[in-house]
Design a protein around this motif. Structure first.
Motif, mmCIF file in Angstrom:
data_model
loop_
_atom_site.group_PDB
_atom_site.id
_atom_site.type_symbol
_atom_site.label_atom_id
_atom_site.label_comp_id
_atom_site.label_asym_id
_atom_site.label_seq_id
_atom_site.Cartn_x
_atom_site.Cartn_y
_atom_site.Cartn_z
ATOM 1 N N ARG A 25 0.813 -1.216 0.000
ATOM 2 C CA ARG A 25 0.000 0.000 0.000
ATOM 3 C C ARG A 25 0.854 1.277 0.000
ATOM 4 N N LYS A 26 2.066 1.156 0.519
ATOM 5 C CA LYS A 26 2.959 2.326 0.581
ATOM 6 C C LYS A 26 3.485 2.749 -0.784
ATOM 7 N N LEU A 27 3.414 1.847 -1.767
ATOM 8 C CA LEU A 27 3.950 2.169 -3.095
ATOM 9 C C LEU A 27 3.153 3.303 -3.739
ATOM 10 N N VAL A 44 -3.424 -5.981 -6.788
ATOM 11 C CA VAL A 44 -3.047 -4.591 -6.561
ATOM 12 C C VAL A 44 -3.697 -3.690 -7.597
ATOM 13 N N THR A 45 -4.454 -2.715 -7.124
ATOM 14 C CA THR A 45 -5.047 -1.714 -8.010
ATOM 15 C C THR A 45 -4.249 -0.426 -7.845
ATOM 16 N N SER A 46 -3.821 0.132 -8.980
ATOM 17 C CA SER A 46 -3.005 1.351 -8.907
ATOM 18 C C SER A 46 -3.346 2.309 -10.037
ATOM 19 N N ASP A 47 -2.932 3.556 -9.865
ATOM 20 C CA ASP A 47 -3.179 4.597 -10.864
ATOM 21 C C ASP A 47 -2.524 4.240 -12.198
ATOM 22 N N ALA A 48 -1.278 3.765 -12.061
ATOM 23 C CA ALA A 48 -0.501 3.398 -13.242
ATOM 24 C C ALA A 48 0.158 2.056 -12.957
ATOM 25 N N PRO A 49 0.564 1.346 -14.005
ATOM 26 C CA PRO A 49 1.199 0.047 -13.769
ATOM 27 C C PRO A 49 2.450 0.172 -12.902
ATOM 28 N N LEU A 50 2.656 -0.788 -12.029
ATOM 29 C CA LEU A 50 3.842 -0.815 -11.171
ATOM 30 C C LEU A 50 4.814 -1.849 -11.737
ATOM 31 N N SER A 51 6.083 -1.647 -11.501
ATOM 32 C CA SER A 51 7.050 -2.638 -11.973
ATOM 33 C C SER A 51 7.071 -3.830 -11.031
ATOM 34 N N THR A 52 7.458 -4.974 -11.571
ATOM 35 C CA THR A 52 7.589 -6.176 -10.741
ATOM 36 C C THR A 52 8.601 -5.914 -9.634
#
Lengths: 69, 69
Positions: A25-27, A44-52
């Motif tokens: 969640r801190k990401l 994980v739902t995020s604004d933009a894709p996160l890297s592995t």
């Protein structure tokens, strides 16, 4: 908005779920973290894709292991 | 000084061990709490013998179950 599913090894109880959820969640840009404990799955739902690498770091920080294949 | 061994169900990781240790340690007269996770065992050292009810309450408070037989 983007959603990604990861497999995390070593989670065995609600405390483990809390630890992983807290770290991921801190990401930056993370909106929602859902853990399916029996399935060892983290959604994980995020604004933009996160890297592995980002997810892996957070999971490792919590004391668990991201399964990458 | 007295030492007693209990079996506790449901502990699956280090967080569980911490929770149980913390709650049992709060009991009056407890000197040392040692948890053997793979064996589901809790060894409690105390000034005077504790009742099963006291231990059971502490274990329940932590979210686990004392096995009494």
């Amino acid at each position: 908005m983007t959603e990604a599913i990861y497999t995390v090894n070593g989670m065995s109880c609600g405390h483990c779920v809390s630890s992983v959820t807290e770290e991921v969640r801190k990401l930056d840009g993370v909106i929602k973290v859902e853990v399916d404990l029996p399935a060892s799955r983290v959604v994980v739902t995020s604004d933009a894709p996160l890297s592995t690498e980002q997810i892996s770091s957070a999971v490792t920080e919590a004391g668990y292991q991201l399964v990458t294949s």
